[in-house]
Design a protein around this motif. Structure first.
Motif, PDB file in Angstrom:
ATOM      1  N   LYS A 153      20.996  40.430  34.783  1.00 29.81           N
ATOM      2  CA  LYS A 153      22.232  41.209  34.933  1.00 29.81           C
ATOM      3  C   LYS A 153      23.428  40.468  34.360  1.00 29.81           C
ATOM      4  CE  LYS A 153      20.368  43.469  38.927  1.00 29.81           C
ATOM      5  NZ  LYS A 153      20.165  43.327  40.367  1.00 29.81           N
ATOM      6  N   ARG A 161      30.468  43.091  27.711  1.00 31.01           N
ATOM      7  CA  ARG A 161      31.845  42.618  27.575  1.00 31.01           C
ATOM      8  C   ARG A 161      32.135  42.243  26.130  1.00 31.01           C
ATOM      9  NH1 ARG A 161      33.424  38.278  32.190  1.00 31.01           N
ATOM     10  NH2 ARG A 161      33.606  39.689  33.947  1.00 31.01           N
ATOM     11  N   GLU A 238      31.918  33.063  36.118  1.00 37.51           N
ATOM     12  CA  GLU A 238      31.442  34.335  36.642  1.00 37.51           C
ATOM     13  C   GLU A 238      30.012  34.635  36.196  1.00 37.51           C
ATOM     14  OE1 GLU A 238      34.390  36.552  34.680  1.00 37.51           O
ATOM     15  OE2 GLU A 238      35.834  35.147  35.485  1.00 37.51           O
ATOM     16  N   ALA A 330      41.518  37.749  32.036  1.00 36.77           N
ATOM     17  CA  ALA A 330      40.629  38.708  32.684  1.00 36.77           C
ATOM     18  C   ALA A 330      40.290  39.798  31.677  1.00 36.77           C
ATOM     19  CB  ALA A 330      41.311  39.308  33.900  1.00 36.77           C
ATOM     20  N   SER A 331      39.110  40.435  31.845  1.00 34.28           N
ATOM     21  CA  SER A 331      38.611  41.288  30.759  1.00 34.28           C
ATOM     22  C   SER A 331      39.519  42.468  30.477  1.00 34.28           C
ATOM     23  CB  SER A 331      37.202  41.767  31.068  1.00 34.28           C
ATOM     24  OG  SER A 331      37.202  42.539  32.224  1.00 34.28           O
ATOM     25  N   PHE A 332      40.132  43.043  31.524  1.00 30.53           N
ATOM     26  CA  PHE A 332      40.960  44.223  31.271  1.00 30.53           C
ATOM     27  C   PHE A 332      42.282  43.838  30.612  1.00 30.53           C
ATOM     28  CE2 PHE A 332      37.878  45.531  34.277  1.00 30.53           C
ATOM     29  CZ  PHE A 332      37.510  46.779  33.820  1.00 30.53           C
TER      30      PHE A 332
ATOM     31  N   LEU B   4      25.188  48.665  40.565  1.00 24.84           N
ATOM     32  CA  LEU B   4      24.412  47.497  40.166  1.00 24.84           C
ATOM     33  C   LEU B   4      24.540  46.466  41.267  1.00 24.84           C
ATOM     34  CD1 LEU B   4      23.016  45.988  37.653  1.00 24.84           C
ATOM     35  CD2 LEU B   4      25.272  45.070  37.252  1.00 24.84           C
ATOM     36  N   LEU B  25      28.170  46.603  42.381  1.00 19.56           N
ATOM     37  CA  LEU B  25      29.145  46.861  41.331  1.00 19.56           C
ATOM     38  C   LEU B  25      29.019  48.279  40.812  1.00 19.56           C
ATOM     39  CD1 LEU B  25      28.620  43.679  39.159  1.00 19.56           C
ATOM     40  CD2 LEU B  25      30.351  44.026  40.863  1.00 19.56           C
ATOM     41  N   GLU B  28      32.328  47.103  36.468  1.00 18.55           N
ATOM     42  CA  GLU B  28      32.660  45.763  36.947  1.00 18.55           C
ATOM     43  C   GLU B  28      33.464  45.833  38.246  1.00 18.55           C
ATOM     44  OE1 GLU B  28      33.798  42.543  34.645  1.00 18.55           O
ATOM     45  OE2 GLU B  28      32.668  43.106  32.876  1.00 18.55           O
ATOM     46  N   TYR B 341      37.821  43.563  40.530  1.00 14.61           N
ATOM     47  CA  TYR B 341      36.853  43.490  39.457  1.00 14.61           C
ATOM     48  C   TYR B 341      36.114  42.160  39.502  1.00 14.61           C
ATOM     49  CZ  TYR B 341      38.863  47.713  37.634  1.00 14.61           C
ATOM     50  OH  TYR B 341      39.266  49.003  37.500  1.00 14.61           O
ATOM     51  N   LEU B 342      34.949  42.158  38.895  1.00 10.85           N
ATOM     52  CA  LEU B 342      34.097  40.968  38.935  1.00 10.85           C
ATOM     53  C   LEU B 342      34.818  39.738  38.403  1.00 10.85           C
ATOM     54  CD1 LEU B 342      31.294  39.801  39.447  1.00 10.85           C
ATOM     55  CD2 LEU B 342      30.664  40.434  37.148  1.00 10.85           C
ATOM     56  N   ASN B 343      35.662  39.964  37.380  1.00 11.06           N
ATOM     57  CA  ASN B 343      36.494  38.884  36.836  1.00 11.06           C
ATOM     58  C   ASN B 343      37.232  38.111  37.890  1.00 11.06           C
ATOM     59  OD1 ASN B 343      36.927  39.004  33.941  1.00 11.06           O
ATOM     60  ND2 ASN B 343      37.144  41.138  34.406  1.00 11.06           N
ATOM     61  N   ASP B 344      37.821  38.920  38.821  1.00 13.08           N
ATOM     62  CA  ASP B 344      38.717  38.320  39.796  1.00 13.08           C
ATOM     63  C   ASP B 344      37.975  37.818  41.020  1.00 13.08           C
ATOM     64  OD1 ASP B 344      40.871  38.933  38.179  1.00 13.08           O
ATOM     65  OD2 ASP B 344      40.980  40.964  38.976  1.00 13.08           O
TER      66      ASP B 344
END
Lengths: 365, 361
Positions: A153, A161, A238, A330-332, B4, B25, B28, B341-344
């Motif tokens: 996963k 991403r 992460e 961060a991705s967003f 997920l 999830l 994300e 979100y998973l990022n955070d």
């Protein structure tokens, strides 16, 4: 390159070897040269990065293997070669094995497009730039395949991403490259290099008129290479190691190699577009002054390659500096940053360059 | 969209220690978070029931290896309370100094680890460089860098020396902290990742039993040092910031280091004013607590830590219970991570300063 080609054919003709043999082998030799040179450069590059990161963080960096740690990368490579190749249960074997190879090939081709000196471009097409930009996006395919085939996963999230990231950052790159093409009126990297040689010296290089584009290019290349602060696909905190979590041994080494290879190729590309490629920063080449006669004339080619390498290592130094300083986005935020700021800015930049070309065209013709 | 299920930890390289988070999830976006603890359970409380107090003393440092002094202080304090042992002024000052140094080293490590969670590598090494000075000093006086086992019932094991080293360190530390702040605090990316992330409502914080810097970053001015008898005669003010987010939790720790520096300077003055150590030792081999319940608490770097002992008049306690700050912070993740979100996720979990041995005991 034509010059070298004729030399080669002449050399073969002297030894009564048919011309067809020369035609075929001529393109194999540069590939081999590139491959060996690439491996050597990467070995240096990895050490360069680790030493610099060490100094940035008040450490010594690798200093055990060989004098001053110079053999450290070699030892690491040897270790990776000796390791077992593990394929996880449930992984798609064919795709899993294919992904590292797909990642590595475009790097080799991309390096062949770069003019290392005025006579030394392995593949000198009229549309070098276009081919390069396409090749530079190739790793995303491999990363997606690797993430999908790993049956993990974390790998999957890393791969997905990466696709989003490359899509977002490829457009600003294209517009920036386009602005350089407008300035140079050519899609050939050698022509772009030559267009930058004018009476203004260093200021005549395109980083000066196209300073916005230069900045954009540095930022977007960081994103395309998945380097800090855009290293989301491999965000260690992460996603463990992102798409290459499940890879081990030589396959992992291939990912590693191609990452650094791509870093090197992209820094060369930026040097050619914005820092005058193989041009000397002093306006004229030093070797004819230092060495008289035919030696100086041949040394010019090596000097040109030296300037190109020096410029690319300067850019790599900036990348490493950024890595040592900044946290990860961060991705967003990363996607917003590209779509909201970089893309409009790159279009404005293209517009500005077109106006510059139109009104001041004489200087930057 | 199907959800997920992601198993974050316990062998994940960057959950602090062996924390396991079971995340659900959607894309994300985290819809459910289930912390699973106990991978580092060593039976700290059960062990106490079989050991005499002096046998148990070296173990308690291991409850939180980054702030070991606080836990030995707690056990010592309980026993001193039960047997009414008085501490001499110098011992008190030494204890305060070492506790606050320990707090600084713990906070420094947290700053490094938190920035590592956010993907910045360098601050980790910078913070460790300063922490190293403290650990070297600990090693000098107690023989160990961490888990010092230096406090004993009625005093400290040996007198301290080379205080000038600490004085010199305290002079340079504020400048080093300014250096950190110049590359971290106002960094745009850092702000983007922490400001407004992991907002902890003071009501929720109180309901979940959050204490320490995390609570004070939510605007609740609760600091047990204020009513602590050990800190009597020291002038300091607990730092309270009200923004409730990760950035505030970072800032408050920087400010707390500054405050600790203030306390240590006062402690050093007291140490110099009282040259006589005067340990008030008792024979440790036959410590017997009178029948009854004993409780003491202290402001540890990760929130209020407390020790409860129920004694039935034997050589070892009938029941011993530790309260540690991190345990409650882990429980809070259940609430705090949902909708993020998973990022955070890692960044928010990191900002709470969770130490797993303290959680699992």
């Amino acid at each position: 390159m034509n010059y070298l080609y004729f030399l080669y054919i002449e050399f073969l003709a002297k030894h009564n070897i048919p011309k067809i043999f020369g035609d075929i082998t001529f393109y194999v030799i540069p590939a081999c040269i590139i491959f060996v040179a690439l491996i050597l450069v990467i070995l240096v590059l990895v050490l360069f990065e680790r030493k610099l990161l060490g100094w940035f963080t008040q450490r010594k960096g690798p200093n055990r293997v060989g004098f001053w740690g110079v053999l450290q990368t070699l030892a690491d490579a040897f270790k990776l070669l000796c390791k077992e190749n593990i394929t996880p249960i449930g992984a798609d074997r064919a795709v899993f094995n294919l992904a590292p190879i797909i990642m590595f090939l475009p790097v080799l081709i991309a390096l062949g497009l770069i003019p290392f000196s005025s006579e030394f471009t392995f593949m000198n097409f009229q549309t070098n730039v276009l081919i390069y930009v396409i090749l530079a996006t190739f790793p995303v395919l491999s990363i997606l395949l690797a993430g999908w085939a790993s049956n993990n996963k974390y790998s999957l999230i890393g791969g997905v991403r990466n696709v989003a990231q490359i899509l977002a950052y490829e457009l600003p790159i294209s517009f920036t490259v386009l602005s350089v093409i407008v300035l140079a009126s050519s899609m050939n990297l050698t022509q772009i290099t030559l267009a930058q040689s004018n009476q203004y010296g260093v200021l005549g290089w395109y980083w000066f008129p196209c300073i916005i584009g230069f900045g954009l290019m540095l930022i977007c290349t960081l994103a395309e290479l998945n380097r800090c602060p855009f290293d989301l696909p491999e965000a260690e905190s992460e996603l463990i190691a992102g798409y290459n979590t499940e890879y081990s041994g030589m396959r992992f080494a291939l990912f590693y190699l191609s990452e650094y290879g791509m870093l090197f190729a992209n820094s060369l590309f930026i040097s050619v577009l914005f820092l005058g490629g193989y041009l000397s920063p002093f306006g004229k080449y030093l070797s004819p002054i230092l060495f008289s006669g035919p030696v100086g004339n041949i040394l010019i080619y090596f000097e040109q390659a030296f300037w190109l390498f020096a410029k690319s290592f300067l850019i790599i130094f900036i990348f490493i500096w950024v890595r040592a300083t900044l946290p990860r986005l961060a991705s967003f935020d990363l996607l917003k940053f590209s779509w909201n700021i970089l893309l409009p800015l790159s279009i404005v930049n293209l517009l500005l360059m077109s106006l510059l070309k139109f009104f001041v065209g004489g200087v930057y013709a | 969209m199907t959800s997920l299920k992601l198993n974050l930890g316990p062998q994940h390289p960057s959950t602090h220690g062996v924390l396991r988070l079971i995340l659900e999830l959607e894309g994300e976006l985290i819809t459910r978070c289930e912390p699973d603890v106990g991978y580092l359970h060593r039976g700290m409380e059960k062990m106490a029931e079989k050991l005499s107090y002096i046998q148990y003393l070296p173990l308690v440092d291991r409850i939180d290896y980054l702030a070991g002094f606080f836990y030995s202080e707690l056990l010592c304090r309980n026993i001193e309370k039960a047997l009414s042992l008085e501490l001499s002024p110098r011992v008190k000052a030494i204890r305060v100094m070492l506790l606050e140094l320990n707090r600084i080293s713990s906070h420094l490590l947290w700053i490094g680890a938190f920035l590592m969670d956010l993907g910045a590598v360098s601050p980790f090494f910078y913070a460790f460089r300063e922490r190293e000075v403290i650990l070297k000093y600990f090693e000098k006086i107690s023989g160990q860098r961490m888990m010092n086992n230096y406090f004993v019932f009625g005093g400290v094991r040996n007198d301290i020396f080379d205080i000038e080293e600490i004085e010199r360190f305290l002079e340079i530390l504020p400048h080093k902290l300014d250096d950190y702040e110049s590359i971290i605090t106002d960094n745009l990316i850092f702000k983007k990742r922490t400001v407004g992330k992991g907002v902890l409502d003071p009501k929720i914080a109180l309901n979940f039993g959050i204490t320490g810097p995390n609570l004070r970053a939510s605007g609740v001015g609760y600091d047990t040092r204020k009513k602590d008898s050990l800190y009597e005669g020291f002038s300091f003010s607990p730092i309270v910031l009200g923004n409730q987010d990760s950035w505030t939790r970072y800032k408050i720790r920087i400010l707390e280091i500054h405050e600790s520096i203030r306390i240590i300077t006062q402690a050093i003055e007291k140490i110099k004013a009282n040259p006589e150590l005067n340990n008030n030792f008792i024979n440790p081999l036959n410590i017997v607590l009178p029948e009854g319940e004993y409780y003491s608490e202290i402001e540890a770097p990760r929130g209020v830590a407390s020790c409860y002992i129920k004694s039935d008049g034997k050589k070892s306690p009938y029941r011993l219970k530790w309260r540690t700050g991190s345990y409650y912070a882990v429980n809070l993740l259940r609430k705090l991570l949902v909708g993020e979100y998973l990022n955070d996720a890692i960044a928010i979990a990191g900002s709470l300063d969770i130490i797993l041995p303290e959680v699992d005991k």
